[in-house]
Design an enzyme around this catalytic site. Structure first.
Site, PDB file in Angstrom:
ATOM      1  CE  LYS A   1       3.432   2.019   8.297  1.00  0.00           C
ATOM      2  NZ  LYS A   1       2.505   2.461   9.363  1.00  0.00           N
TER       3      LYS A   1
ATOM      4  CG  PHE B   1       3.747  12.007   5.001  1.00  0.00           C
ATOM      5  CD1 PHE B   1       4.172  13.068   4.212  1.00  0.00           C
ATOM      6  CD2 PHE B   1       2.718  12.228   5.902  1.00  0.00           C
ATOM      7  CE1 PHE B   1       3.586  14.314   4.339  1.00  0.00           C
ATOM      8  CE2 PHE B   1       2.137  13.466   6.020  1.00  0.00           C
ATOM      9  CZ  PHE B   1       2.562  14.519   5.234  1.00  0.00           C
TER      10      PHE B   1
ATOM     11  CB  VAL C   1       3.163  -0.742   3.604  1.00  0.00           C
ATOM     12  CG1 VAL C   1       3.350  -1.997   4.445  1.00  0.00           C
ATOM     13  CG2 VAL C   1       2.858   0.460   4.498  1.00  0.00           C
TER      14      VAL C   1
ATOM     15  N   GLY D   1       0.834  -1.204   0.000  1.00  0.00           N
ATOM     16  CA  GLY D   1       0.000   0.000   0.000  1.00  0.00           C
ATOM     17  C   GLY D   1       0.865   1.248   0.000  1.00  0.00           C
TER      18      GLY D   1
ATOM     19  N   GLY E   1       0.713   5.562   1.123  1.00  0.00           N
ATOM     20  CA  GLY E   1       0.040   6.649   1.819  1.00  0.00           C
ATOM     21  C   GLY E   1       0.648   7.984   1.465  1.00  0.00           C
TER      22      GLY E   1
ATOM     23  CG  ASP F   1      24.986   3.441   6.585  1.00  0.00           C
ATOM     24  OD1 ASP F   1      26.023   4.045   6.920  1.00  0.00           O
ATOM     25  OD2 ASP F   1      24.870   2.759   5.550  1.00  0.00           O
TER      26      ASP F   1
END
Length: 767
Positions: free
Chosen positions: A683, A665, A668, A661, A663, A748
């Site tokens: 996510k 911001f 997933v 999916g 969204g 990192d």
């Protein structure tokens, strides 16, 4: 008889005696070596051997006409025009009872017109124009009923136009132009049914044009311009004057519309109605095939509508067209492409101060004989067409105050006769073409001011040795003033203000000895003001304000007049007249103090900068240390240390096939950890989007405080970000680790082009 013939000879010798200058020695033959009837300019009758014609025109003879001339009683023609005769016209001319042609024009004769010329009843040509005659037109001349040509123009005659002229019904031409005659034009002039030419221009006539004049069907030339005449033109003007060739009513107070019937004047070659109050739509001129001059400058003609310039397509049939001037009117619309179809004889085209928009059609380049093009003060836009370079006979080009943009076409340098060029007050940009500014024919003005010209002033400017005025003010020009500018020795006006010229005024400028106005203000010029500016005798205005000049201000020449010289905004100048309000001198202590202030300020700025860099370095080290601290033993040991590479493999490189999916911001992905086969949800937060970081923190706050069987357990967080925004993310990580107790097991920091993302890995079990 011998005695009579001898009388004529003596008269001629008396005439010769009155001549003081004979540049062509035409009177040398007037001696006893040959018979007087064979003298130069003398013609005698075959029968009586009496002088009948005296013709000495254009011979440069000067001094007076001998009064003895009245004794040539058989004289029929006296032609003394185009010489240099002065003094008064002798009254004895009235004794020439047989004279028919009297031509004394283009001399320097003074005094009044002799009244007794009225005795010359056979006179049918009287030409005394272009002299210095004064007084009124003698009313006694009413007896000259055979008069056909009456020329009194270019004198200083006064009074009114006598009404008796209306009784000289044989008149075909009357010229009274360029005098001081006033009053109204007599209605009785309408009786001159043979009149072909009437010249009343350049006087002080007032009132209206008598309607009877417009009924003279034989009229070919009508000159009443430059008077104070009022009223309107009759609607049937073109119907009643079918032979009209010249119609000149310029500079009066006429108003109303231009009669549409003017199109019936098919022989009309000059239509000059400038400087009046004519208004309304310009009638069709399509039938004026012989039109040569169309001059309607300074009226109110035009409807301010797009079709105003449609008349141009109609006058393309006028194959002798030389001049079109519709300036200072109300014409709107765009210049049609058919402009290029106007006669190739066209040498002048003027549309100054109208409301013409659009672009200049490239077809204008077909007008190969065009010498003057004035399109200034309109609303023309787009670029200046390079086809103007085809107009190789161009002398004057004025495109001032329009909306032209783009570069100045270098093709204009093909106009080798160009002596006046004005492209000011537009939106032109780019460099000044060296070929153009080096065009040596420019002698009157070169004006490129109020544009956006960039680059340097080309050294080719030195080719403008004959130029009078150069204006490149208010542009974006840079660099030094070229030394070659000193070669422009004819310059009287030089304006370079409002640019970015720097360094000193070159010494070569001292060669501009005839300069009257010099403006170098609002630049970055420096150094001392040259002493030679003080010795320019012709310099009347000097503006050096708002530069960086220093040193002593000269006190001689133009610097003696504070109203003619401006030096404000140069803080290092001293001396000069008290009116300049400069300090008397700048002491060494003042200079030393100023230098010390500069050093102190620079030291402070440097110190602050170094301290800021040290503080930033310490803080970054602290942040990195905090981020890499091991998770507290109180934390759940079940959290995984999942690397970015592991997530990359688990999601098959964040493949779109694993995308679950998307969204605002975040995205997933479904993944399988390689080590233990655990199915996870990954996510990915897109933190480069505005508001993403705040949304991420809020979500972590919620996950910290809420437990539910439908909420997935967070396994770990993984961050990769750009170095240039690492500090902001470090703040966020510190907040998540210490305030929300979210385990951060991999961080990192990379110098790469990878977008700042955050992967939140949650255990999902079976899907």
């Amino acid at each position: 008889s011998f005695t009579t013939n001898e009388t004529d000879k003596l008269v001629l010798l008396a005439f010769k005696a009155g001549i003081t200058r004979d540049p062509f020695c035409v009177l040398n033959s007037w001696n006893n070596s040959i018979e007087f009837c064979q003298w130069y300019g003398v013609t005698c009758g075959r029968r009586h051997r009496r002088v009948m014609v005296l013709e000495l025109r254009s011979q440069g003879l000067s001094e007076s006409i001998s009064p003895h001339i009245g004794n040539l009683i058989f004289l029929k023609e006296m032609k003394l025009q185009n010489t240099s005769l002065d003094h008064a016209i002798p009254s004895q001319i009235g004794q020439l009872c047989r004279i028919r042609i009297l031509l004394l024009h283009n001399n320097s004769l003074v005094g009044e017109i002799p009244k007794n010329i009225s005795s010359c009843l056979d006179l049918f040509v009287l030409g005394v124009g272009s002299n210095e005659l004064t007084g009124e037109i003698p009313r006694e001349l009413s007896s000259l009923t055979k008069l056909r040509i009456f020329y009194l123009h270019f004198n200083a005659l006064t009074g009114n136009l006598p009404s008796f002229i209306g009784n000289l019904t044989s008149l075909g031409k009357i010229s009274l132009a360029h005098n001081n005659l006033g009053g109204s034009i007599p209605q009785v002039l309408g009786h001159l049914t043979n009149l072909q030419y009437i010249g009343l221009a350049f006087n002080r006539f007032s009132g209206t044009i008598p309607p009877s004049l417009f009924n003279l069907s034989s009229l070919t030339e009508f000159w009443v311009g430059f008077n104070q005449i009022q009223g309107t033109l009759p609607p049937g003007l073109g119907l009643k004057l079918p032979k009209l060739e010249i119609f000149h009513v310029a500079s009066n107070q006429l108003e109303g519309s231009i009669p549409p019937s003017i199109s019936n004047c098919t022989k009309l070659s000059f239509l000059v109605i400038a400087m009046n109050g004519f208004s309304g739509k310009l009638p069709s001129l399509g039938n004026l095939y012989k039109l040569c001059w169309l001059q309607m400058l300074e009226n109110q003609v035009g409807s301010e509508k797009p079709e105003d310039l449609s008349f141009l397509s109609l006058i393309t049939k006028s194959t002798n067209l030389e001049h079109v001037n519709i300036g200072l009117n109300k014409f709107a619309g765009v210049l049609p492409k058919c402009l290029g179809n106007l006669s190739t004889t066209l040498n002048g085209f003027v549309t100054t101060m109208n409301q013409i928009s659009g672009e200049i059609p490239k077809e204008i380049g077909n007008l190969v004989n065009l010498e003057a093009l004035f399109l200034n003060f309109n609303q023309l836009s787009w670029t200046i067409p390079s086809s103007l370079g085809n107009l190789t006979k161009m002398i004057q080009l004025n495109l001032r105050r329009n909306n032209f943009r783009g570069q100045i076409p270098s093709h204009l340098s093909n106009c080798l006769f160009l002596n006046s060029l004005d492209l000011s007050h537009n939106n032109l940009s780019g460099a000044i073409p060296p070929q153009l500014i080096g065009l040596s024919s420019l002698a009157i003005i070169l004006c490129l001011s109020h544009n956006y010209m960039t680059g340097i002033l080309p050294i080719e400017v030195g080719n403008l040795r004959a130029l009078t005025a150069l204006d490149i003010s208010d542009n974006l020009l840079v660099g030094e003033i070229p030394n070659s500018l000193g070669d422009c020795t004819s310059l009287a006006f030089l304006r370079m203000e409002g640019n970015f010229f720097h360094r000193s005024i070159p010494q070569s400028i001292k060669s501009l000895g005839g300069i009257e106005e010099l403006d170098l203000s609002r630049n970055n010029l420096s150094g001392q003001i040259p002493e030679f500016l003080a010795v320019f005798r012709s310099l009347k205005r000097l503006n050096l304000s708002y530069n960086k000049f220093e040193g002593m201000l000269p006190c001689e020449g133009v610097f003696k007049n504070a109203t003619s010289t401006s030096i404000v905004g140069n803080n290092e100048l001293y001396g000069g007249l008290p009116e300049f309000h400069l300090p008397n001198c700048i002491s060494k202590s003042h200079k030393s103090k100023k230098i010390n202030i500069v050093i102190v300020v620079a030291s402070i700025i440097f110190g602050v900068a170094v301290m800021a860099l040290i503080a930033a370095f310490i803080y970054l080290c602290w942040v990195k240390k905090k981020v890499n601290e091991p998770v507290s033993s109180s934390m759940d040991d079940s959290h995984l240390n999942v690397s970015y590479g592991t997530l990359l493999k688990a999601t098959k490189g964040f493949s779109s096939t694993n995308l679950i999916g998307v969204g605002g911001f975040r995205s997933v992905y479904r993944g399988i950890l390689e080590d233990n086969g655990t199915v996870v949800a990954v996510k990915v937060l897109h933190l480069v989007r505005r508001g993403a970081l705040n949304s991420f923190i809020v979500e972590c706050e919620a996950l910290k405080n809420i437990k539910h069987r439908n909420l997935l357990k967070i396994l770990t967080l993984n961050f990769i970000w750009r170095i240039n925004i690492a500090i902001d993310v470090a703040f966020a990580l510190d907040y998540l680790h210490h305030q929300c107790h979210i385990p951060i097991v991999h961080c990192d920091l990379k110098r790469s082009n990878i977008l700042l993302d955050a992967e939140m890995v949650a255990h999902v079990g079976d899907f």
